[in-house]
Structures are given as C-alpha cells and as structure tokens.
Design an enzyme around this catalytic site. Sequence first.
Site, PDB file in Angstrom:
ATOM      1  N   LYS B  80       9.787  33.001 -17.577  1.00  0.00           N
ATOM      2  CA  LYS B  80       9.080  32.112 -18.824  1.00  0.00           C
ATOM      3  C   LYS B  80       9.153  32.979 -20.237  1.00  0.00           C
ATOM      4  O   LYS B  80       8.437  34.335 -20.055  1.00  0.00           O
ATOM      5  CB  LYS B  80       7.729  31.921 -18.354  1.00  0.00           C
ATOM      6  CG  LYS B  80       6.730  30.840 -19.160  1.00  0.00           C
ATOM      7  CD  LYS B  80       5.571  30.621 -18.526  1.00  0.00           C
ATOM      8  CE  LYS B  80       4.766  29.292 -19.612  1.00  0.00           C
ATOM      9  NZ  LYS B  80       3.793  29.046 -18.766  1.00  0.00           N
ATOM     10  N   SER B 155       2.914  23.949 -18.614  1.00  0.00           N
ATOM     11  CA  SER B 155       3.457  24.445 -19.578  1.00  0.00           C
ATOM     12  C   SER B 155       5.055  25.147 -19.140  1.00  0.00           C
ATOM     13  O   SER B 155       5.953  25.453 -19.710  1.00  0.00           O
ATOM     14  CB  SER B 155       3.011  25.397 -20.278  1.00  0.00           C
ATOM     15  OG  SER B 155       2.445  26.720 -19.600  1.00  0.00           O
ATOM     16  N   SER B 179      -0.193  25.290 -15.022  1.00  0.00           N
ATOM     17  CA  SER B 179       1.070  25.400 -15.760  1.00  0.00           C
ATOM     18  C   SER B 179       2.260  25.606 -14.781  1.00  0.00           C
ATOM     19  O   SER B 179       3.278  25.609 -15.244  1.00  0.00           O
ATOM     20  CB  SER B 179       0.876  26.072 -16.953  1.00  0.00           C
ATOM     21  OG  SER B 179       0.514  25.409 -18.051  1.00  0.00           O
TER      22      SER B 179
END
Lengths: 86, 494
Positions: B80, B155, B179
């Site tokens: 990420k 996310s 997330s």
Amino acid sequence: MSVTPDASRQPATAARDSGVEQASRFEAVIGLEVHVELNTATKMFCGCAIDFGGAPNVRTCPVCLGQPGSLPMINAKAVESAIRLG
Amino acid sequence: MHPLVAADAVGLQRLLKAREVSATEITQAHLDRIADTDPHVSAFIRTLDQAALDHARDIDRRLSAGQEVGALAGLPLALKDILCTKGVETTCASRVLQHYRPPYDATVVRKLRQADAIVVGKANMDEFAMGSSCENSAFFPTRNPWDLERVPGGSSGGSVAAVAANDAPLGIGTDTGGSVRQPAALCGVIGVKPTYGLVSRFGLIAFASSLDQVGPIARAVPDAALLLEAIAGHDPRDATSIPTDVPDLHTTLEAGVEGLRVGVVSEFMGAGMSDGVRSVVTAAIDRLGALGAEVVDVSLPHAGYGVSAYYLIAPSECSSNLSRYDGVRYGLRVDGETTEQMMASTRDAGFGPEVKRRIMIGTYALSAGYYDAYYAQAQRVRTLIIRDYEAAYAGCDVLASPTSPTTAFKLGERAADPLSMYLSDVYTIPSNLAGAPALSLPVGLDDDGLPVGLQLMAPVLGEPVLFRAARALERELAIDSTPRGNGSLAQVAA
Ligand SMILES: [Zn+2]
C-alpha cells in the site's frame, strides 16, 4: 511577572491619590519562568546528537524533520531530569 | 493463468526451496500478470519491475551459493502506497505527496526486505486511507476483479485487488476502521487487522494514530500467517509498539475448532445487512458448529455507537496528523503572496474533498468548548466498547459476524453520500476502537456471484486462536478465490 489590581479595595479618585496610595492598590504576583538546557546527549524526540557547530543539516533525521510517517520517541533521560527538577 | 501466479505463497516457497523454479521466474510471471490485468483493475500507482527483478536475481544468486535467504524469499508482494519506501515515491494517493520521496524505509518495509519479499509495486488506496471504496484516490479508482464495474472496497483497495487478481500472492494494507478487512471481504481474499501495537507504525503515514494498524492480505490463511509473523514484533521507534515476542501462529494453525466457543454478535446480525450476506455468513457459522465449535449468541451492547465514536476520534486525530502538509518542507507547494496564502493554497489544491471534510470535522471536534462534548465523549464510548468485548470474551474464544453489510457496490453508487459510505465499516470499526485483532475470510458468494466475507475477532494478542479458527473454516469450505463470472477479470484477462 504580572501586576494585578486588588479588587477588594475601594476605587479612589485620581486627584486624591498620592503615588504611595496608588501603588498600595496593587498586589504584586511574581512568577519565574526558568529555562534550563538539560545535559542529554540527544534531542528530545529522536536520537540525533545535540552538539553545536557541525555542518548544516547533518544532525537531523526523519523524526526531527517531521517527515511523513515518522514518530517521536521521548528522551528518557530528559524525562528523568525533568522529574528531578520538580 | 500461469501456474506460478495461481499458486499461493506457501506453494511457491516449496517450489523455490526445491529449486524447481527461481525467484526470477516467480517475479517475472507476476510482472507479466500485472501487465495483463492492471489496465483493467488499476491496482497499482506504480510498479517496481526493475527493483523487483534485481532483488529476485540477488535471491537466486544467494540460493545458488548456498547462502541464507529470508522467510518470504521470492514472494511477490503489493505494498500500500502509505508505507514509506526510501527513494521511491510514496504518495498516500494524494496530490499533496504526489512526488514525495521518503528519505527512509518504514520498519515494515525494512522487515519485508530483510525477509526477501519482492515488492512488485505501490498499491492504490483512498487518499490518506480515508474511504471505503478506493474512489477517493486522487489519481484513479481501482476496480473489483470480480466485477470491473464495482469497487474493490477501501481504503486498501489496491493491495487487495492485486492479490485477488493474482498480481501477487501477498499484500500489505493498513486498517484504521476496516480498511484491510472490508476490501478483503468485497474481493474474496483474506485480510487481517492485527492487535494494535503488534506491527510497527514507524514509517506508516499517519491517519488516526490510535487506530491505524498494518495488516497482511493473502489468498490462503497460512500465507497470511507467514506474512504476519514476518512483519510483527517490537520496534523501539514506535512508542505504541508492544514489547512482546512475535506470535507463533503456525504451531496451532491446524489444531481445528473443536472445543472452541464462537460467539455470534447479535448486534451485527440485525437490520442493514443484505439477504445474501446474511445467508452466506449464517451458513459459514453453522459449518463452524459442524466442525465441533460451540456456537453461542453474545451481545456487544455499545457496539452500535462505534461508527459515531469513530467519526469523532479518527477525524480529530487526522486533523492533527495532517497539519504537517503546509507546503514548507516536502510535497506540493502552491505559491502565494504571503506565507499563509501559500499554505492555504497548498492545502486547498493538495487535499481531496473527503480529506478536507474530515479535517473540518476533526478541527471542530477538538476546538475549545466542544472537546468534552465530542472527542472526550467519544473516548468514553470507546471505553464502554472495550468493556463489552471483555465481557464477551469471558465466555468465548472468538467472535463472529459479517465483515461488511453488503457485497461490492457499483462505482459511483455511494460516492455522493458520505454517510452510506461510512456505514460500510459498521462491523469492523469496533475492533479498531478496542485495539483487538480481527480478520475477514471469504466464505461464499451471494446470488449476484459476489464474494461474502466472514469476520472473526479475538481478544488482544489472540492472533493464534484467530488464525486457527479461520484455517479450520478455510479447509472445510475450500473456497475457490479466482474471480469469475459476468463482468469479471476472467473475461478480459485469462
Ligand atoms: Zn533527529
């Protein structure tokens, strides 16, 4: 240092007050703000040396530059010293 | 699909150790897969082909020389873009950090490199991890491999979509309110939110510091366990890091659920859930019972206040953490006539609407006169939720619920309504507030052919029992995690 009027005293007209009477209407409250430099080897929130006189930007790291993702770690020696100082 | 990209991490490791394939072959197969799939999925903000191949060749050289390699040697991983990588752009999917090159590696990144994982790319996300659909990326939305017209969740949508699309067997996300788990549920893979403090946050660009936690993503429970063992552990650079040993997940991984008490959270089985999610989750919980677990109902009476408390605590911490983006030291700068104008213009141009919304909410909640009514009150609710969990775990080993109230929704469907987006995380937020571990396991498909996730939760540092329960159910269900069906990636990139 701050000087505050004593609210318990009655106000007097400026014409009747002598300088001494005027001063006696105030109570002095004195505080001291003392700055000391602790003798730690490193900065407050990171491991960088605190020595003066080096080349620019060498005693820096992601933490003391506030880089995204960095986290402060409080200096244990500084906390100990602050507690000793009271 | 190339057999090397269809394989799970443990399988690839076995092949590499037997010298049946090289790390370079594994890496090249995944880079080729990314080239095929990413034009459709958009999981990556940038791929790191050259660095990945260089690392793989180095691993092969060491293997040939009989030298040591790390625990994740040769395993491709999607990272990420919220974790700092030295010299490699780290954007948080925000214009304000678009060209930012960190001068250091996050602790998690350092551990991944030491373990010889191959980082194939920096994955897309909602800007600063604020969102539940990956649509809040400043650059482009990521699409769900099961239906390219639907969101992957967020996310950590990029890392999760990459793992679901077989771009990498492993992914790293971060979970502040769900997330990792919510996108894992929506994309049919495994996503873990470890105990707060088990994985270092140093070098993780902060959103809400008391809630953020790095977590593994994988297509098999043993793979997720392998990855968590590699990234966990005490870090002297993170004051909230727990001074504990790395949890041993493997010893009990195959121990089964016989004799475990599984509590089904009544508050998470009520209204607001789709019928498809309800029936698939209920069937999965029944299977746990059939495997010998004792299934009981439990109550978390204050969990219903979780979303409200979260949307005061998280924005408050975000408004403080994001004050550093002022155009002075790094990232975007928009010139202005005065310093203040420069800062205001930089922040106006640099942040997207959701980030601005949360900064405004947080600044308001922390302002003089409102602090007690909002932030302090939310922290009191947090304490009540922690006590609810303690009471539930007095009689249970793990808790179960759906991960998300619905399966993947269409792009744009909730973008105009922040509240409906916030409710995507109604079942995941309480674990973050409690600092306790939880994971999402794919347990079936709804009538539209979209994946449904079961959330399992455990007490603080209860990762071994969490993984043990998930592994037992995974073995029993034998879910095929390959995206398929109408509109899926399978139709455009076999
Ligand atoms: Zn420093």
